[in-house]
Design a protein around this motif. Structure first.
Motif, PDB file in Angstrom:
ATOM      1  N   GLY A  53       0.823  -1.198   0.000  1.00 30.69           N
ATOM      2  CA  GLY A  53       0.000   0.000   0.000  1.00 30.69           C
ATOM      3  C   GLY A  53       0.859   1.250   0.000  1.00 30.69           C
ATOM      4  N   LYS A  54       0.327   2.316   0.553  1.00 32.73           N
ATOM      5  CA  LYS A  54       1.063   3.576   0.625  1.00 32.73           C
ATOM      6  C   LYS A  54       0.590   4.384   1.822  1.00 32.73           C
ATOM      7  CE  LYS A  54      -1.922   5.704  -2.821  1.00 32.73           C
ATOM      8  NZ  LYS A  54      -1.916   6.462  -4.055  1.00 32.73           N
ATOM      9  N   ALA A  55       1.331   5.426   2.099  1.00 36.59           N
ATOM     10  CA  ALA A  55       0.998   6.299   3.229  1.00 36.59           C
ATOM     11  C   ALA A  55      -0.218   7.149   2.878  1.00 36.59           C
ATOM     12  CB  ALA A  55       2.182   7.193   3.571  1.00 36.59           C
ATOM     13  N   VAL A  56      -1.187   7.169   3.777  1.00 37.62           N
ATOM     14  CA  VAL A  56      -2.378   7.996   3.650  1.00 37.62           C
ATOM     15  C   VAL A  56      -2.627   8.651   5.011  1.00 37.62           C
ATOM     16  CG1 VAL A  56      -3.444   6.641   1.807  1.00 37.62           C
ATOM     17  CG2 VAL A  56      -3.918   6.059   4.180  1.00 37.62           C
ATOM     18  N   THR A  57      -3.506   9.633   5.025  1.00 39.94           N
ATOM     19  CA  THR A  57      -3.823  10.332   6.268  1.00 39.94           C
ATOM     20  C   THR A  57      -5.330  10.386   6.442  1.00 39.94           C
ATOM     21  OG1 THR A  57      -1.850  11.714   6.028  1.00 39.94           O
ATOM     22  CG2 THR A  57      -3.547  12.495   7.537  1.00 39.94           C
ATOM     23  N   LEU A  58      -5.792   9.972   7.606  1.00 33.58           N
ATOM     24  CA  LEU A  58      -7.197  10.115   7.963  1.00 33.58           C
ATOM     25  C   LEU A  58      -7.333  11.465   8.660  1.00 33.58           C
ATOM     26  CD1 LEU A  58      -9.994   8.658   8.097  1.00 33.58           C
ATOM     27  CD2 LEU A  58      -9.381   8.091  10.451  1.00 33.58           C
ATOM     28  N   ARG A  59      -8.213  12.316   8.127  1.00 35.90           N
ATOM     29  CA  ARG A  59      -8.401  13.664   8.687  1.00 35.90           C
ATOM     30  C   ARG A  59      -9.790  13.765   9.292  1.00 35.90           C
ATOM     31  NH1 ARG A  59      -6.419  17.910   4.838  1.00 35.90           N
ATOM     32  NH2 ARG A  59      -4.506  17.297   5.869  1.00 35.90           N
TER      33      ARG A  59
ATOM     34  N   VAL B  82      -8.929  20.260  13.692  1.00 36.10           N
ATOM     35  CA  VAL B  82      -8.537  19.292  12.668  1.00 36.10           C
ATOM     36  C   VAL B  82      -7.476  18.382  13.260  1.00 36.10           C
ATOM     37  CG1 VAL B  82      -7.535  18.976  10.373  1.00 36.10           C
ATOM     38  CG2 VAL B  82      -9.020  20.940  10.835  1.00 36.10           C
ATOM     39  N   THR B  83      -7.734  17.062  13.194  1.00 34.93           N
ATOM     40  CA  THR B  83      -6.775  16.079  13.694  1.00 34.93           C
ATOM     41  C   THR B  83      -6.435  15.134  12.557  1.00 34.93           C
ATOM     42  OG1 THR B  83      -7.855  16.194  15.854  1.00 34.93           O
ATOM     43  CG2 THR B  83      -6.317  14.378  15.485  1.00 34.93           C
ATOM     44  N   ASP B  84      -5.137  14.986  12.282  1.00 33.48           N
ATOM     45  CA  ASP B  84      -4.664  14.075  11.244  1.00 33.48           C
ATOM     46  C   ASP B  84      -4.069  12.833  11.878  1.00 33.48           C
ATOM     47  OD1 ASP B  84      -5.434  15.774   9.229  1.00 33.48           O
ATOM     48  OD2 ASP B  84      -3.433  16.545   8.816  1.00 33.48           O
ATOM     49  N   TYR B  85      -4.424  11.671  11.314  1.00 32.25           N
ATOM     50  CA  TYR B  85      -3.889  10.391  11.761  1.00 32.25           C
ATOM     51  C   TYR B  85      -3.148   9.749  10.591  1.00 32.25           C
ATOM     52  CZ  TYR B  85      -7.347  10.995  15.476  1.00 32.25           C
ATOM     53  OH  TYR B  85      -8.095  11.490  16.522  1.00 32.25           O
ATOM     54  N   PRO B  86      -1.819   9.710  10.628  1.00 28.70           N
ATOM     55  CA  PRO B  86      -1.090   9.065   9.537  1.00 28.70           C
ATOM     56  C   PRO B  86      -1.286   7.552   9.599  1.00 28.70           C
ATOM     57  CG  PRO B  86       0.431   9.796  11.247  1.00 28.70           C
ATOM     58  CD  PRO B  86      -0.929  10.259  11.649  1.00 28.70           C
ATOM     59  N   GLY B  87      -1.406   6.950   8.437  1.00 28.30           N
ATOM     60  CA  GLY B  87      -1.610   5.508   8.388  1.00 28.30           C
ATOM     61  C   GLY B  87      -1.177   4.932   7.063  1.00 28.30           C
ATOM     62  N   THR B  88      -1.549   3.681   6.845  1.00 31.80           N
ATOM     63  CA  THR B  88      -1.194   2.968   5.625  1.00 31.80           C
ATOM     64  C   THR B  88      -2.448   2.345   5.035  1.00 31.80           C
ATOM     65  OG1 THR B  88       0.925   2.421   6.639  1.00 31.80           O
ATOM     66  CG2 THR B  88       0.327   1.208   4.662  1.00 31.80           C
ATOM     67  N   GLY B  89      -2.599   2.501   3.727  1.00 32.47           N
ATOM     68  CA  GLY B  89      -3.771   1.942   3.080  1.00 32.47           C
ATOM     69  C   GLY B  89      -3.510   1.626   1.622  1.00 32.47           C
ATOM     70  N   ALA B  90      -4.471   1.003   0.994  1.00 28.84           N
ATOM     71  CA  ALA B  90      -4.432   0.689  -0.430  1.00 28.84           C
ATOM     72  C   ALA B  90      -5.773   1.073  -1.027  1.00 28.84           C
ATOM     73  CB  ALA B  90      -4.150  -0.796  -0.640  1.00 28.84           C
ATOM     74  N   LEU B  91      -5.744   1.866  -2.106  1.00 25.11           N
ATOM     75  CA  LEU B  91      -6.966   2.329  -2.759  1.00 25.11           C
ATOM     76  C   LEU B  91      -7.224   1.532  -4.029  1.00 25.11           C
ATOM     77  CD1 LEU B  91      -6.152   4.852  -0.951  1.00 25.11           C
ATOM     78  CD2 LEU B  91      -7.555   6.119  -2.533  1.00 25.11           C
ATOM     79  N   PHE B  92      -8.505   1.223  -4.258  1.00 23.37           N
ATOM     80  CA  PHE B  92      -8.914   0.444  -5.411  1.00 23.37           C
ATOM     81  C   PHE B  92     -10.164   1.059  -6.023  1.00 23.37           C
ATOM     82  CE2 PHE B  92      -7.051  -2.445  -2.311  1.00 23.37           C
ATOM     83  CZ  PHE B  92      -6.081  -3.095  -3.062  1.00 23.37           C
ATOM     84  N   ASP B  93     -10.339   0.858  -7.338  1.00 26.57           N
ATOM     85  CA  ASP B  93     -11.609   1.184  -7.978  1.00 26.57           C
ATOM     86  C   ASP B  93     -12.600   0.092  -7.609  1.00 26.57           C
ATOM     87  OD1 ASP B  93     -10.700   3.471  -9.331  1.00 26.57           O
ATOM     88  OD2 ASP B  93      -9.885   2.247 -10.952  1.00 26.57           O
ATOM     89  N   TYR B  94     -13.867   0.467  -7.490  1.00 26.46           N
ATOM     90  CA  TYR B  94     -14.900  -0.530  -7.230  1.00 26.46           C
ATOM     91  C   TYR B  94     -15.170  -1.319  -8.501  1.00 26.46           C
ATOM     92  CZ  TYR B  94     -16.389   0.727  -2.547  1.00 26.46           C
ATOM     93  OH  TYR B  94     -16.451   0.915  -1.193  1.00 26.46           O
ATOM     94  N   GLU B  95     -15.417  -2.586  -8.350  1.00 26.99           N
ATOM     95  CA  GLU B  95     -15.868  -3.418  -9.455  1.00 26.99           C
ATOM     96  C   GLU B  95     -17.364  -3.614  -9.274  1.00 26.99           C
ATOM     97  OE1 GLU B  95     -13.678  -7.046  -9.726  1.00 26.99           O
ATOM     98  OE2 GLU B  95     -11.787  -6.038  -9.360  1.00 26.99           O
ATOM     99  N   THR B  96     -18.104  -3.542 -10.360  1.00 26.05           N
ATOM    100  CA  THR B  96     -19.556  -3.618 -10.272  1.00 26.05           C
ATOM    101  C   THR B  96     -20.020  -4.889  -9.583  1.00 26.05           C
ATOM    102  OG1 THR B  96     -19.698  -2.376 -12.317  1.00 26.05           O
ATOM    103  CG2 THR B  96     -21.688  -3.491 -11.602  1.00 26.05           C
TER     104      THR B  96
END
Length: 123
Positions: free
Chosen positions: A19-25, A43-57
């Protein structure tokens, strides 16, 4: 360490590798100031790790049409719960310069141990 703690550690390890670094705000409105005509925000930022995907129908079980749960352009994010609060609808996920609004959250949480958060995101 319980079985689910090990699964959470494994999910985190895989998301860090693939995945990659993302931030939950999280933006929390504060008290309204009538003299200024505005409300303060925290505003509070939480650094984290995630993976983004397109939805499949078919995988999402929804259609890609307006006024349905999943729309064209929506993303799915698998987010590691390590050091992260449970995301809520209205939080934002920051991915580089892209800011996504959290539409829905599904917590994979067997036996009270968060293993993975699945987020439905929209711009």
């Amino acid at each position: 360490m319980s079985f689910y703690d090990e699964m959470a550690a494994l999910a985190d390890e895989l998301l860090r590798e693939f995945g990659k670094a993302v931030t939950l705000r999280r933006v929390v409105p504060g008290a309204y100031d009538p003299s200024a005509g505005t409300a303060a925000e925290t505003v509070t930022d939480y650094p984290g790790t995630g993976a983004l995907f397109d939805y499949e129908t078919l995988g999402a079980g929804q259609t890609w049409m307006p006024s349905t749960l999943i729309e064209v352009g929506d993303k799915q994010c698998l987010l590691s719960p390590a050091g992260m609060p449970l995301p809520t609808t209205g939080d934002k996920l920051v991915d580089g310069t892209d800011v996504w609004q959290v539409q829905n959250v599904k917590a994979v949480n067997p036996a009270g141990t968060p293993v993975l958060y699945e987020l439905h995101l929209r711009k």
